[in-house]
Design a protein around this motif. Structure first.
Motif, PDB file in Angstrom:
ATOM      1  N   LYS A 124       0.791  -1.394  -0.113  1.00 14.88           N
ATOM      2  CA  LYS A 124       0.007   0.062  -0.041  1.00 14.88           C
ATOM      3  C   LYS A 124       0.879   1.308   0.048  1.00 14.88           C
ATOM      4  CE  LYS A 124      -4.206  -1.898   0.510  1.00 14.88           C
ATOM      5  NZ  LYS A 124      -5.172  -1.875  -0.577  1.00 14.88           N
ATOM      6  N   GLY A 125       2.302   1.067   0.213  1.00 16.04           N
ATOM      7  CA  GLY A 125       3.158   2.301  -0.106  1.00 16.04           C
ATOM      8  C   GLY A 125       3.688   2.701   1.404  1.00 16.04           C
ATOM      9  N   TYR A 126       3.403   2.217   2.418  1.00 17.49           N
ATOM     10  CA  TYR A 126       3.756   2.381   3.666  1.00 17.49           C
ATOM     11  C   TYR A 126       5.157   1.672   3.899  1.00 17.49           C
ATOM     12  CZ  TYR A 126      -0.890   4.125   4.593  1.00 17.49           C
ATOM     13  OH  TYR A 126      -2.177   4.829   4.442  1.00 17.49           O
ATOM     14  N   ASP A 127       6.062   2.547   4.706  1.00 14.79           N
ATOM     15  CA  ASP A 127       7.433   1.994   5.095  1.00 14.79           C
ATOM     16  C   ASP A 127       7.202   1.304   6.713  1.00 14.79           C
ATOM     17  OD1 ASP A 127       8.868   3.139   3.144  1.00 14.79           O
ATOM     18  OD2 ASP A 127       9.086   5.036   4.304  1.00 14.79           O
ATOM     19  N   ALA A 128       6.886  -0.162   6.341  1.00 10.91           N
ATOM     20  CA  ALA A 128       6.342  -0.640   7.472  1.00 10.91           C
ATOM     21  C   ALA A 128       7.701  -1.724   8.008  1.00 10.91           C
ATOM     22  CB  ALA A 128       5.327  -1.465   7.296  1.00 10.91           C
ATOM     23  N   TYR A 129       7.925  -1.993   9.184  1.00  9.28           N
ATOM     24  CA  TYR A 129       8.853  -2.877   9.745  1.00  9.28           C
ATOM     25  C   TYR A 129       8.585  -3.493  10.910  1.00  9.28           C
ATOM     26  CZ  TYR A 129      10.279   1.040  12.869  1.00  9.28           C
ATOM     27  OH  TYR A 129      10.236   2.018  13.750  1.00  9.28           O
ATOM     28  N   VAL A 130       9.052  -4.754  11.219  1.00 10.26           N
ATOM     29  CA  VAL A 130       8.571  -5.686  12.554  1.00 10.26           C
ATOM     30  C   VAL A 130       9.872  -5.546  13.396  1.00 10.26           C
ATOM     31  CG1 VAL A 130       7.934  -8.015  13.305  1.00 10.26           C
ATOM     32  CG2 VAL A 130       7.136  -7.230  10.888  1.00 10.26           C
ATOM     33  N   GLU A 131       9.589  -5.514  14.832  1.00 14.98           N
ATOM     34  CA  GLU A 131      10.514  -5.355  15.612  1.00 14.98           C
ATOM     35  C   GLU A 131      10.315  -6.484  16.654  1.00 14.98           C
ATOM     36  OE1 GLU A 131      11.666  -2.359  19.037  1.00 14.98           O
ATOM     37  OE2 GLU A 131      12.399  -1.745  17.191  1.00 14.98           O
ATOM     38  N   GLN A 132      11.203  -7.303  16.951  1.00 14.16           N
ATOM     39  CA  GLN A 132      10.879  -8.444  18.233  1.00 14.16           C
ATOM     40  C   GLN A 132      11.399  -8.019  19.317  1.00 14.16           C
ATOM     41  OE1 GLN A 132      13.083 -12.445  18.048  1.00 14.16           O
ATOM     42  NE2 GLN A 132      10.992 -12.852  17.142  1.00 14.16           N
ATOM     43  N   ILE A 133      10.205  -7.980  20.543  1.00 14.55           N
ATOM     44  CA  ILE A 133      10.658  -7.769  21.907  1.00 14.55           C
ATOM     45  C   ILE A 133      10.358  -8.761  22.836  1.00 14.55           C
ATOM     46  CG2 ILE A 133       9.988  -5.337  21.198  1.00 14.55           C
ATOM     47  CD1 ILE A 133       7.421  -5.929  22.973  1.00 14.55           C
ATOM     48  N   ASN A 134      10.968  -8.695  24.015  1.00 16.05           N
ATOM     49  CA  ASN A 134      10.405  -9.708  24.875  1.00 16.05           C
ATOM     50  C   ASN A 134       9.411  -9.052  25.809  1.00 16.05           C
ATOM     51  OD1 ASN A 134      12.272 -11.647  24.222  1.00 16.05           O
ATOM     52  ND2 ASN A 134      13.915 -10.573  24.920  1.00 16.05           N
ATOM     53  N   ALA A 135       8.369  -9.610  25.974  1.00 18.98           N
ATOM     54  CA  ALA A 135       7.392  -8.841  26.913  1.00 18.98           C
ATOM     55  C   ALA A 135       6.958  -9.947  27.979  1.00 18.98           C
ATOM     56  CB  ALA A 135       5.922  -8.574  25.834  1.00 18.98           C
ATOM     57  N   GLU A 136       5.972  -9.737  28.978  1.00 14.43           N
ATOM     58  CA  GLU A 136       5.796 -10.555  30.100  1.00 14.43           C
ATOM     59  C   GLU A 136       5.025 -11.712  29.281  1.00 14.43           C
ATOM     60  OE1 GLU A 136       2.804  -8.478  32.384  1.00 14.43           O
ATOM     61  OE2 GLU A 136       4.354  -7.042  33.208  1.00 14.43           O
ATOM     62  N   GLN A 137       4.457 -11.735  28.122  1.00 15.90           N
ATOM     63  CA  GLN A 137       3.642 -12.919  27.512  1.00 15.90           C
ATOM     64  C   GLN A 137       4.579 -13.552  26.835  1.00 15.90           C
ATOM     65  OE1 GLN A 137       2.860  -9.590  26.725  1.00 15.90           O
ATOM     66  NE2 GLN A 137       0.960  -9.298  27.953  1.00 15.90           N
ATOM     67  N   GLY A 138       5.946 -13.295  26.665  1.00 18.03           N
ATOM     68  CA  GLY A 138       6.938 -14.058  25.816  1.00 18.03           C
ATOM     69  C   GLY A 138       7.454 -12.948  24.755  1.00 18.03           C
ATOM     70  N   LYS A 139       8.041 -13.820  23.692  1.00 19.93           N
ATOM     71  CA  LYS A 139       8.275 -13.034  22.737  1.00 19.93           C
ATOM     72  C   LYS A 139       7.254 -12.523  21.855  1.00 19.93           C
ATOM     73  CE  LYS A 139      12.740 -14.990  21.523  1.00 19.93           C
ATOM     74  NZ  LYS A 139      13.777 -15.680  20.624  1.00 19.93           N
ATOM     75  N   MET A 140       7.294 -11.146  21.487  1.00 19.98           N
ATOM     76  CA  MET A 140       6.274 -10.624  20.596  1.00 19.98           C
ATOM     77  C   MET A 140       6.772  -9.926  19.527  1.00 19.98           C
ATOM     78  SD  MET A 140       3.473 -11.115  22.388  1.00 19.98           S
ATOM     79  CE  MET A 140       2.188 -10.123  21.580  1.00 19.98           C
ATOM     80  N   ASN A 141       6.298  -9.441  18.509  1.00 23.47           N
ATOM     81  CA  ASN A 141       6.695  -9.223  17.154  1.00 23.47           C
ATOM     82  C   ASN A 141       5.721  -7.802  16.801  1.00 23.47           C
ATOM     83  OD1 ASN A 141       8.407 -11.034  16.252  1.00 23.47           O
ATOM     84  ND2 ASN A 141       6.674 -12.416  16.545  1.00 23.47           N
ATOM     85  N   ARG A 142       6.397  -6.643  17.198  1.00 24.27           N
ATOM     86  CA  ARG A 142       5.330  -5.293  17.033  1.00 24.27           C
ATOM     87  C   ARG A 142       5.715  -4.916  15.570  1.00 24.27           C
ATOM     88  NH1 ARG A 142       6.586  -2.366  22.568  1.00 24.27           N
ATOM     89  NH2 ARG A 142       5.104  -3.481  23.739  1.00 24.27           N
ATOM     90  N   LEU A 143       4.546  -4.656  14.920  1.00 22.83           N
ATOM     91  CA  LEU A 143       4.580  -4.026  13.769  1.00 22.83           C
ATOM     92  C   LEU A 143       4.513  -2.472  13.655  1.00 22.83           C
ATOM     93  CD1 LEU A 143       4.082  -4.449  10.412  1.00 22.83           C
ATOM     94  CD2 LEU A 143       1.679  -4.442  10.797  1.00 22.83           C
ATOM     95  N   TYR A 144       5.267  -1.646  12.808  1.00 18.09           N
ATOM     96  CA  TYR A 144       5.566  -0.650  12.975  1.00 18.09           C
ATOM     97  C   TYR A 144       5.576   0.035  11.670  1.00 18.09           C
ATOM     98  CZ  TYR A 144       7.540  -0.510  17.967  1.00 18.09           C
ATOM     99  OH  TYR A 144       7.586  -1.022  19.155  1.00 18.09           O
ATOM    100  N   VAL A 145       4.997   1.419  11.569  1.00 18.57           N
ATOM    101  CA  VAL A 145       4.956   2.167  10.172  1.00 18.57           C
ATOM    102  C   VAL A 145       5.662   3.605  10.563  1.00 18.57           C
ATOM    103  CG1 VAL A 145       3.667   3.234   8.468  1.00 18.57           C
ATOM    104  CG2 VAL A 145       2.800   1.067   9.554  1.00 18.57           C
ATOM    105  N   GLY A 146       6.591   4.045   9.574  1.00 15.25           N
ATOM    106  CA  GLY A 146       7.404   5.232   9.725  1.00 15.25           C
ATOM    107  C   GLY A 146       8.823   5.064   9.533  1.00 15.25           C
ATOM    108  N   PRO A 147       9.525   5.953   9.992  1.00 15.36           N
ATOM    109  CA  PRO A 147       9.055   7.166  10.626  1.00 15.36           C
ATOM    110  C   PRO A 147       8.743   7.998   9.900  1.00 15.36           C
ATOM    111  CG  PRO A 147      11.366   6.937  10.493  1.00 15.36           C
ATOM    112  CD  PRO A 147      10.783   5.797  10.071  1.00 15.36           C
ATOM    113  N   PHE A 148       7.524   9.144  10.386  1.00 17.21           N
ATOM    114  CA  PHE A 148       7.194  10.340   9.777  1.00 17.21           C
ATOM    115  C   PHE A 148       7.864  11.505  10.631  1.00 17.21           C
ATOM    116  CE2 PHE A 148       3.864   7.226   9.758  1.00 17.21           C
ATOM    117  CZ  PHE A 148       3.602   7.195   8.408  1.00 17.21           C
TER     118      PHE A 148
END
Length: 176
Positions: A124-148
């Motif tokens: 769709k034309g957005y600069d999107a990326y995924v970042e892996q983090i360690n949360a209380e629930q375990g490993k999570m993958n956060r989806l970001y768009v940007g930077p603007f």
């Protein structure tokens, strides 16, 4: 048949079976998978400082520019002017990095789901990326768009993405 002979045959059979199973595992070097250490986060923008020359003074004998006419707004133009006033945003933070925003679209437990959504946003034309983090629930993958760099553009993108994906994304300060 003698019991001792039976035990030797069974023992030999067990040793051959163990050898058939474990010898290929020990000597198979191609099964070692290399870890991908590349990041999905775009690199920080490179900002080159520029020198601005001081204003040129008029030379003696040159005519000065005429002053502009006095403009007194009426009630309608004053209301329009108030709507169009937007505060100027500082370009750099205290650390010297660009003042930018990023949208946190969603968090996923499975990396595959996050990558699918990232790819759909990139189409769709957005600069999107995924970042892996360690949360209380375990490993999570956060989806970001940007930077603007422009907050108004980030808010417009937030409305579009929220409507497109049916989520409530969060607008965050971008930290490179």
């Amino acid at each position: 048949m003698d019991d001792g002979l039976k035990q030797r045959i069974v023992g030999a059979f067990v040793l051959v079976a163990i050898g058939v199973v474990f010898i290929p595992v020990i000597f198979d070097r191609e099964r070692i998978e290399k870890m991908d250490h590349t990041t999905q986060i775009p690199p920080a923008p490179h900002i080159v400082p520029i020198d601005i020359r001081p204003p040129v003074e008029s030379l003696p004998g040159e005519p000065l520019a005429e002053p502009a006419e006095m403009f007194i707004p009426d009630e309608n133009t004053q209301q329009q002017a108030e709507v169009e006033i937007v505060e100027a945003e500082p370009v750099l933070t205290d650390k010297g990095t660009p003042n930018a925003w990023v949208l946190q679209v969603a968090s996923y437990r499975f990396e595959g789901h996050a990558r699918e959504r990232r790819d759909a946003l990139r189409v769709k034309g957005y600069d999107a990326y995924v970042e892996q983090i360690n949360a209380e629930q375990g490993k999570m993958n956060r989806l970001y768009v940007g930077p603007f760099l422009n907050k108004q553009k980030s808010l417009a993108a937030k409305r579009e993405i929220d409507k497109l994906l049916g989520v409530k994304s969060m607008l965050l300060k971008f930290e490179p």
